[in-house]
Design an enzyme around this catalytic site. Sequence first.
Site, PDB file in Angstrom:
ATOM      1  N   GLU A   1       0.276  36.197  13.715  1.00  0.00           N
ATOM      2  CA  GLU A   1      -0.011  35.535  12.447  1.00  0.00           C
ATOM      3  C   GLU A   1      -0.109  34.024  12.637  1.00  0.00           C
ATOM      4  O   GLU A   1      -0.910  33.352  11.996  1.00  0.00           O
ATOM      5  CB  GLU A   1       1.059  35.883  11.411  1.00  0.00           C
TER       6      GLU A   1
ATOM      7  N   GLN B   1       9.134  35.330  11.838  1.00  0.00           N
ATOM      8  CA  GLN B   1       8.068  34.344  11.672  1.00  0.00           C
ATOM      9  C   GLN B   1       8.618  32.943  11.971  1.00  0.00           C
ATOM     10  O   GLN B   1       9.443  32.431  11.211  1.00  0.00           O
ATOM     11  CB  GLN B   1       7.551  34.406  10.240  1.00  0.00           C
TER      12      GLN B   1
ATOM     13  N   GLY C   1       0.587  39.760   4.837  1.00  0.00           N
ATOM     14  CA  GLY C   1       0.291  39.465   3.440  1.00  0.00           C
ATOM     15  C   GLY C   1       1.220  38.458   2.787  1.00  0.00           C
ATOM     16  O   GLY C   1       1.384  38.468   1.566  1.00  0.00           O
ATOM     17  N   GLU C   2       1.803  37.559   3.573  1.00  0.00           N
ATOM     18  CA  GLU C   2       2.734  36.596   2.976  1.00  0.00           C
ATOM     19  C   GLU C   2       2.030  35.622   2.033  1.00  0.00           C
ATOM     20  O   GLU C   2       2.609  35.198   1.027  1.00  0.00           O
ATOM     21  CB  GLU C   2       3.492  35.834   4.057  1.00  0.00           C
TER      22      GLU C   2
ATOM     23  N   ARG D   1      -0.501  36.355   0.105  1.00  0.00           N
ATOM     24  CA  ARG D   1      -0.663  37.105  -1.144  1.00  0.00           C
ATOM     25  C   ARG D   1       0.660  37.163  -1.910  1.00  0.00           C
ATOM     26  O   ARG D   1       0.696  37.042  -3.137  1.00  0.00           O
ATOM     27  CB  ARG D   1      -1.147  38.528  -0.847  1.00  0.00           C
TER      28      ARG D   1
END
Length: 280
Positions: free
Chosen positions: A112, A38, A78-79, A81
Amino acid sequence: MAKGLGKGINALFTNLEATRDDSVQEVDVKEIRPNPYQPRKIFTEEAIKELKDSIIQHGIIQPIIVKKSIKGYDIVVGERRFRAAKLAGLNKVPVVIKDFTSQQMMELAVLENLQREDLTPIEEAFAYQTLLDKLDITQEELANRLGKSRPHITNHIRLLSLPENIQSLINEGKISMGHGRALLGVKQKELLPKLVEKIINEEINVRQLEKYIQQLNQDVPRETNKQTTKKDIFIEEQENVLRNRFGTTVTIKQRKKKGKIEIEFFSTDDLNRILDLLDK
């Protein structure tokens, strides 16, 4: 600003969401880390706090998708979350373990980024170009898989042809994507710095810039010293029609009984896109 991906990440990866057949496990938050590929980790603090409040009240409804790594787990989706769960003081979170390659993890990192609400046109352009390179697909295929129009993809990628300093100004919000697109049509590239200065200092809008550039292009010195004649209004209208159709600069040059149409392209893929439109 980017507002999402249309069909979304699932258009490229069919096994991202948790299904009934997936086994949900509770994993310690200390064993989980963000996607190592990322490139950006910018998250709106207010949005994370709102999600934290929701988690405290309702729990984590959708499990976090992770990939098993040598030490623990890497987040696939889901980072937000995950960050909100840590903020809420949870020690464990529900996860579904999926099998992804390093290549897929890298692609997902780009996707993302595309779903970030604060993505700039240049960042969006880089993301599209990265996907084209990594997935080895055409702009048409990418547009279909992301639920975007091909001109949308093309218009963003063309911005990468601008000098880096102008790209930086778009990233900083000092000039708009529309200004950038107009600047692509300047024939005398040495005039770009002065044009950018004019945009910022005089706060001219895109329509004003387009007219100014059109005048500059008509005044470009030719080999002969003949004075440039004003272009027929009908020709100008047709140039605008063709420009909108092909998503690039189109120039109609008319002489007594003949003339020519020039269509600008910036890459082989861009040329193929234009040729496809000509076949329709």
